[in-house]
Design an enzyme around this catalytic site. Sequence first.
Site, PDB file in Angstrom:
ATOM      1  N   GLY A   1       0.832  -1.202   0.000  1.00  0.00           N
ATOM      2  CA  GLY A   1       0.000   0.000   0.000  1.00  0.00           C
ATOM      3  C   GLY A   1       0.860   1.242   0.000  1.00  0.00           C
TER       4      GLY A   1
ATOM      5  N   GLY B   1       0.018   4.776  -1.254  1.00  0.00           N
ATOM      6  CA  GLY B   1      -0.811   5.811  -1.876  1.00  0.00           C
ATOM      7  C   GLY B   1      -2.313   5.594  -1.884  1.00  0.00           C
TER       8      GLY B   1
ATOM      9  N   CYS C   1      -4.541   9.739   2.501  1.00  0.00           N
ATOM     10  CA  CYS C   1      -3.162   9.734   2.012  1.00  0.00           C
ATOM     11  C   CYS C   1      -2.981  10.698   0.847  1.00  0.00           C
ATOM     12  CB  CYS C   1      -2.835   8.315   1.562  1.00  0.00           C
ATOM     13  SG  CYS C   1      -1.231   8.177   0.797  1.00  0.00           S
TER      14      CYS C   1
ATOM     15  N   ASP D   1      -3.105  -2.957   2.328  1.00  0.00           N
ATOM     16  CA  ASP D   1      -3.294  -1.904   3.332  1.00  0.00           C
ATOM     17  C   ASP D   1      -3.764  -0.604   2.690  1.00  0.00           C
ATOM     18  OD1 ASP D   1      -3.141  -0.087   5.359  1.00  0.00           O
ATOM     19  OD2 ASP D   1      -0.959  -0.174   5.584  1.00  0.00           O
TER      20      ASP D   1
ATOM     21  N   GLY E   1      -7.274   1.976   1.139  1.00  0.00           N
ATOM     22  CA  GLY E   1      -8.055   2.112  -0.084  1.00  0.00           C
ATOM     23  C   GLY E   1      -9.330   1.297  -0.117  1.00  0.00           C
TER      24      GLY E   1
ATOM     25  N   TYR F   1     -10.389  11.630  12.475  1.00  0.00           N
ATOM     26  CA  TYR F   1      -9.626  10.585  11.772  1.00  0.00           C
ATOM     27  C   TYR F   1      -8.505  11.299  11.035  1.00  0.00           C
ATOM     28  CZ  TYR F   1      -8.459   6.754   8.564  1.00  0.00           C
ATOM     29  OH  TYR F   1      -7.786   5.767   7.863  1.00  0.00           O
TER      30      TYR F   1
ATOM     31  N   GLY G   1       0.678  10.797   8.578  1.00  0.00           N
ATOM     32  CA  GLY G   1       1.554  11.796   7.960  1.00  0.00           C
ATOM     33  C   GLY G   1       0.866  13.140   7.800  1.00  0.00           C
TER      34      GLY G   1
ATOM     35  N   ARG H   1       7.991   7.843  10.389  1.00  0.00           N
ATOM     36  CA  ARG H   1       7.312   6.992   9.406  1.00  0.00           C
ATOM     37  C   ARG H   1       7.546   7.510   7.989  1.00  0.00           C
ATOM     38  NH1 ARG H   1       2.227   5.688   7.014  1.00  0.00           N
ATOM     39  NH2 ARG H   1       1.723   3.511   7.410  1.00  0.00           N
TER      40      ARG H   1
ATOM     41  N   GLU I   1       2.185  14.151   4.286  1.00  0.00           N
ATOM     42  CA  GLU I   1       1.790  13.204   3.231  1.00  0.00           C
ATOM     43  C   GLU I   1       0.412  12.631   3.551  1.00  0.00           C
ATOM     44  OE1 GLU I   1       4.622  10.302   1.844  1.00  0.00           O
ATOM     45  OE2 GLU I   1       6.288  11.698   2.108  1.00  0.00           O
TER      46      GLU I   1
ATOM     47  N   GLU J   1     -22.339   2.539 -13.570  1.00  0.00           N
ATOM     48  CA  GLU J   1     -23.504   1.646 -13.581  1.00  0.00           C
ATOM     49  C   GLU J   1     -23.626   0.879 -12.257  1.00  0.00           C
ATOM     50  OE1 GLU J   1     -24.774  -1.533 -16.960  1.00  0.00           O
ATOM     51  OE2 GLU J   1     -23.099  -2.107 -15.691  1.00  0.00           O
TER      52      GLU J   1
HETATM   53  P1  IMP Z   1      -7.776   3.707   4.657  1.00  0.00           P
HETATM   54  O1  IMP Z   1      -8.309   2.392   5.160  1.00  0.00           O
HETATM   55  O2  IMP Z   1      -8.043   3.902   3.189  1.00  0.00           O
HETATM   56  O3  IMP Z   1      -8.236   4.865   5.479  1.00  0.00           O
HETATM   57  O4  IMP Z   1      -6.176   3.625   4.761  1.00  0.00           O
HETATM   58  C1  IMP Z   1      -5.494   3.352   5.961  1.00  0.00           C
HETATM   59  C2  IMP Z   1      -4.019   3.206   5.669  1.00  0.00           C
HETATM   60  O5  IMP Z   1      -3.474   4.415   5.151  1.00  0.00           O
HETATM   61  C3  IMP Z   1      -3.149   2.926   6.885  1.00  0.00           C
HETATM   62  O6  IMP Z   1      -3.178   1.591   7.291  1.00  0.00           O
HETATM   63  C4  IMP Z   1      -1.772   3.360   6.413  1.00  0.00           C
HETATM   64  O7  IMP Z   1      -1.086   2.379   5.686  1.00  0.00           O
HETATM   65  C5  IMP Z   1      -2.079   4.491   5.455  1.00  0.00           C
HETATM   66  N1  IMP Z   1      -1.827   5.804   6.070  1.00  0.00           N
HETATM   67  C6  IMP Z   1      -2.059   6.197   7.331  1.00  0.00           C
HETATM   68  N2  IMP Z   1      -1.761   7.494   7.508  1.00  0.00           N
HETATM   69  C7  IMP Z   1      -1.321   7.924   6.310  1.00  0.00           C
HETATM   70  C8  IMP Z   1      -0.842   9.190   5.846  1.00  0.00           C
HETATM   71  O8  IMP Z   1      -0.828  10.203   6.547  1.00  0.00           O
HETATM   72  N3  IMP Z   1      -0.412   9.229   4.557  1.00  0.00           N
HETATM   73  C9  IMP Z   1      -0.428   8.134   3.749  1.00  0.00           C
HETATM   74  N4  IMP Z   1      -0.915   6.947   4.129  1.00  0.00           N
HETATM   75  C10 IMP Z   1      -1.343   6.845   5.399  1.00  0.00           C
END
Ligand code: IMP
Length: 505
Positions: free
Chosen positions: A310, A312, A317, A352, A354, A399, A403, A417, A431, A485
């Site tokens: 994961g 991006g 993020c 991890d 998305g 939430y 970063g 990190r 980030e 769709e």
């Molecule tokens: P979500 O489930 O789409 O909200 O993504 C959660 C994941 O985003 C976490 O497990 C991290 O790997 C990643 N993440 C957490 N904080 C940040 C950030 O500030 N920047 C980029 N990725 C992040």
Amino acid sequence: MHREFFELMAEQFQGLAFPDVTLKTGFSQIPPSLVSLETRFSRNVPLKIPLVSAAMDTVTESEMAIAMAIHGGLGVIHRGLDPKRQAQEVARVKHHLHGVIERPITVRDTDTIEQILNRKRTKNYRFNTFPVIDGNGKLVGLMTETDFAFASDKSVTAAVAMTSFNELVYGSPGLSPQDAWEKMRQSGKKKVLPLIDPEGRLVGMYVFADVQRIISGDANAYNLDSKGRLRVAAAIGVLDDAYEHVPLLIKEGVDAVVVDVAHADTIDVKETCQCLKRDYSGVDVVLGNISDQDSVKRHIEWGADGVKIGQGPGSICTTRLVTGAGFPQFTAIGDCAIASMDSDDPVPIGGDGGIKYSGHITLALAAGASYVMVGSLLAGTDETPGETHKRGEIRVKRYRGMGSASAMAESRASRARYRQEDAPQGKTVPEGVEGDVPTRGPVSKVIAVLMGGLRSGMGMVGTVSVPDLQGKAHFKRLTPSAQGEGHPSGLLGMEATSNYPGGVS
Ligand code: IMP
């Protein structure tokens, strides 16, 4: 996991996100309720459901990790805590099933009912029984649900409204859950059993519901270690930072440590992994995050017990925008799963970030992930750290990305990190972003909806287990209009559901 699909994408230098694909349906022989969701987090850490909570300071501390393990998943305690505090959070998960709460939330005899109720609301406590202590930490009574209900004057103190000490049943430290259950049954009606030392100080507490669960053995769905304790993982940094945390975490029985950095294909991660594997046995070392096949191969060479994909895709993020690097998550998972499968020593791959809908979990697993790690889908639930506040008419919780500007300003671990621990004050490059999410009640409801959607998806593909799904998966690409769709349309005032808040992904 439909190797040709990913190989074709690689030939065309293409990266796809979850909304870009769908799974071909197939003949189904069993109802979704009988599908097995068992899988692995890492070499030696199994999961009963493929769901792991994110190592973020607004998602996973002990309360979330306990809930995740109770539902068969796993929580990764975030790394923004000092080593002692992080080890304590691990200990709380490990001790949970013994039923003893080691540091119960107490109130003072001098607190007014109004003060206690205010605190209960802002801290979002969901229980109604509080031990009452005096200035020396001695137990002097209990505020129970009935005591609160009968205190019509909210300005009186707990000392006046409480059930006083001489009416209480209590135990001493070391009391077994069985004995606690007997005592509570005999005493009747009180939902807790305080434990006090010879000086009368409160040193722990049993809660009836927990004790009953232990006694009835209603724990088949739990993710338990070989000693019958809930499993838990903890996020760590690299080099010295890792070595400040790991010995304390291992002492408390952590099942896996997760080297948690934004880019894990670095010399520091290599050294950390190799040293940890040399110095400690009995704990799995998972590395993340990466998104490239060569990184997977290197991680396996370094001795990783699992890798996490994961770079991006996270909902909070901005890494790809800020750095110009990373890869769309669906393709990254498929590519990395192929790299692991083709190595001499395959390890579980985690997806991890998305995940916006339960269908994305089905796609991630079908692409080769053994589990998904989720942040935003769990944010705002009762078990997340942090207090609730009002935003207009809605009650919300924070939430934030690890970063994000505020996380980086507050925590060295967050800066580390993103390899910015040495950045001068106010000169960090964020980030991630932060914001509020609506409160969403207990996480158990969210987990049930996510796993229900996954089961239905596996049923539609005609598969009975995670490996079966990976074996039979056949993907089709979606055009932008095909993506549209898939979403509901044409309704004014469409009602949101728990698994479809209404937006287009
Ligand atoms: P979500 O489930 O789409 O909200 O993504 C959660 C994941 O985003 C976490 O497990 C991290 O790997 C990643 N993440 C957490 N904080 C940040 C950030 O500030 N920047 C980029 N990725 C992040």
